[in-house]
Design an enzyme around this catalytic site. Structure first.
Site, PDB file in Angstrom:
ATOM      1  N   HIS A 186     -50.667 -86.125  29.480  1.00 22.06           N
ATOM      2  CA  HIS A 186     -50.499 -86.474  28.056  1.00 22.06           C
ATOM      3  C   HIS A 186     -49.001 -86.381  27.730  1.00 22.06           C
ATOM      4  O   HIS A 186     -48.291 -85.575  28.330  1.00 22.06           O
ATOM      5  CB  HIS A 186     -51.297 -85.454  27.247  1.00 22.06           C
ATOM      6  N   LYS A 230     -60.195 -79.227  19.106  1.00 19.92           N
ATOM      7  CA  LYS A 230     -60.957 -79.996  20.099  1.00 19.92           C
ATOM      8  C   LYS A 230     -62.191 -79.225  20.569  1.00 19.92           C
ATOM      9  O   LYS A 230     -62.975 -79.715  21.361  1.00 19.92           O
ATOM     10  CB  LYS A 230     -60.069 -80.336  21.296  1.00 19.92           C
ATOM     11  N   GLN A 256     -58.466 -80.531  27.178  1.00 19.52           N
ATOM     12  CA  GLN A 256     -59.724 -81.275  27.350  1.00 19.52           C
ATOM     13  C   GLN A 256     -60.733 -80.533  28.220  1.00 19.52           C
ATOM     14  O   GLN A 256     -61.822 -81.048  28.464  1.00 19.52           O
ATOM     15  CB  GLN A 256     -59.439 -82.661  27.958  1.00 19.52           C
ATOM     16  N   CYS A 304     -51.851 -91.531  24.194  1.00 14.82           N
ATOM     17  CA  CYS A 304     -50.702 -90.639  24.453  1.00 14.82           C
ATOM     18  C   CYS A 304     -50.500 -90.438  25.947  1.00 14.82           C
ATOM     19  O   CYS A 304     -50.177 -89.320  26.396  1.00 14.82           O
ATOM     20  CB  CYS A 304     -50.860 -89.287  23.754  1.00 14.82           C
ATOM     21  N   ASP A 355     -52.659 -77.484  31.135  1.00 11.50           N
ATOM     22  CA  ASP A 355     -53.016 -78.078  29.853  1.00 11.50           C
ATOM     23  C   ASP A 355     -54.543 -78.139  29.823  1.00 11.50           C
ATOM     24  O   ASP A 355     -55.156 -78.986  30.473  1.00 11.50           O
ATOM     25  CB  ASP A 355     -52.392 -79.474  29.733  1.00 11.50           C
TER      26      ASP A 355
END
Ligand code: PLP
Length: 404
Positions: free
Chosen positions: A122, A225, A202, A363, A199
């Site tokens: 991202h 999220k 997700q 992104c 990261d």
């Protein structure tokens, strides 16, 4: 027992219509909807507790502080961190990544040093490194992938040199859905004595993330999220690393003592939390994590896996369908294009049918370049999506395709 219809009752927004059609919300990768108890936690605290935290001797301030620090403990348990000092509240994944790149880069990286990221990152895990590169002359190396959307682990290992100072890679791709073998990749980095930041934006909403099991040095994610409020996120860092990093921002809360000659900084986690935190948001965030715990992250993962498999199989029957991301280990994200229909047209026409999907580069423009496209349509699932909604998506795509 996992019952999607019971879960849906907790999410009032799912009852609304758009353009006179029932809302089918398939943009969970961008943000999730909120269960009633998360929204109520916000109003309840404003109505009955509100006071600044860590500062007051008075009753309300102490109560607000207890809620805020209790939320830190809920986050600690959720990711199985050793210690609450390892949980830093931020505004979200983006701020967390910027915090880590700026502070780690300041302390540990110099001209000619290298960071390894991946081709599917991202922008929030690319641009902060580029800003650091411009400031300090570091080099960014990129792990490539195959056409299914799997990172090439042999190539990854070849990127390590004695100048490698950090690896920073996503656990689950927001475009391809690929679940990267992060535990194995962390072990490789550690073999070369290099720390690893994940990261987890997700992955946190969709699978068990145990920071001790992964042996991650740092992970970052966003509350919104994972069914929580906007404007809250987390940096997890091993205490021995966080202790060695300089502060990110200066101000109240992050100090022990200030004089015009010299300031001493506060202990963890407060050293990284300058200013009044979003203590209302952290309370609501903890409610969201409790909600996910009650449903069971394993149940959520299984349900989303079912939806993804079912949708993929049905979508592949549509003439001209191209799905981007076909890794065997894949989360609940399907990026696609049909024939030469522009992603924006597909998304706009699906919207008219009440179906909310994301369109564009998500992104991840360097990944789009790797795929040789400008953008995709993306359907991403949450715990409240149903098989019937997948059927409606498939029917919708067919209808739009026939219009072109
Ligand atoms: N990383 C990934 C993989 C994401 O999907 C996102 C959000 O889409 C982000 C980072 C940025 O998250 P936020 O906008 O909450 O800071």
């Amino acid at each position: 027992m996992f019952d999607v219809n019971v879960i849906r009752k907790d999410f009032p927004i799912l009852d609304r219509t758009v353009y006179g059609k029932p809302l089918i919300y398939l943009d969970n990768g961008a943000t999730t909807q909120k269960p009633r108890m998360v929204v109520e936690a916000i109003t309840d605290e404003y109505y009955s507790v509100n006071a600044n935290v860590h500062r007051g001797v008075h009753y309300l301030s102490q109560q607000a502080t207890e809620l805020h620090e209790g939320s830190r403990e809920t986050v600690r348990r959720y990711i199985n961190a050793k210690n609450v000092n390892e949980i830093i509240f931020t505004r979200g994944t983006t701020e967390g990544l910027n915090l880590l790149v700026a502070t780690y880069g300041e302390e540990f990286m110099n001209e000619g040093d290298e960071v390894i990221i991946s081709v599917m990152e991202h922008h929030s895990n690319i641009v902060p490194w580029q800003i650091l590169a411009a400031r300090k002359g570091i080099t960014i190396k990129v792990v490539p992938m195959n056409d299914k959307g799997e990172l090439l682990l042999d190539e990854y290992e070849k990127l390590f040199t004695e100048r490698t100072k950090m690896v920073s890679i996503m656990q689950v791709s927001n475009v391809l859905g690929t679940i990267n073998p992060i535990k194995e990749m962390i072990a490789t980095a550690h073999k070369y004595g290099v720390p690893f930041m994940v990261d987890a934006a997700q992955s946190i909403p969709h699978m068990k993330v145990d920071v001790q099991d992964l042996d991650a040095d740092f992970i970052v994610f966003s509350a919104h999220k994972v069914y929580g409020p906007t404007g809250i996120g987390v940096v997890y860092g091993k205490e021995e690393w966080l202790d060695r990093l300089p502060p990110y921002q200066g101000g109240g809360e992050m100090i022990k003592h200030v004089s015009f000659e010299k300031t001493t900084f506060n202990d963890l986690p407060f050293k990284f939390e300058a200013g009044t935190p979003d203590y209302i948001g952290t309370t609501a965030f903890a409610k969201a994590l409790e909600y996910v715990n009650n449903v069971g992250i394993g149940n959520i993962a299984a349900h989303e896996h079912f939806l993804t498999e079912y949708a993929t199989q049905k979508m592949k029957e549509i003439p001209g369908m191209r799905i981007f991301g076909e890794a065997p280990q894949k989360g609940g994200v399907i990026s696609f294009l049909v024939g030469d229909i522009h992603h924006f047209d597909m998304g706009t026409l699906l919207d008219r049918l009440g179906i909310a999907v994301r369109t564009g580069h998500h992104c991840a423009q360097p990944l789009m370049q790797r795929l040789g496209i400008e953008g995709t349509v993306r359907a991403s699932f949450g715990m409240y999506n149903t098989r019937e909604e997948v059927d409606a998506l498939v029917e919708g795509i067919k209808r739009v395709s026939q219009m072109f």
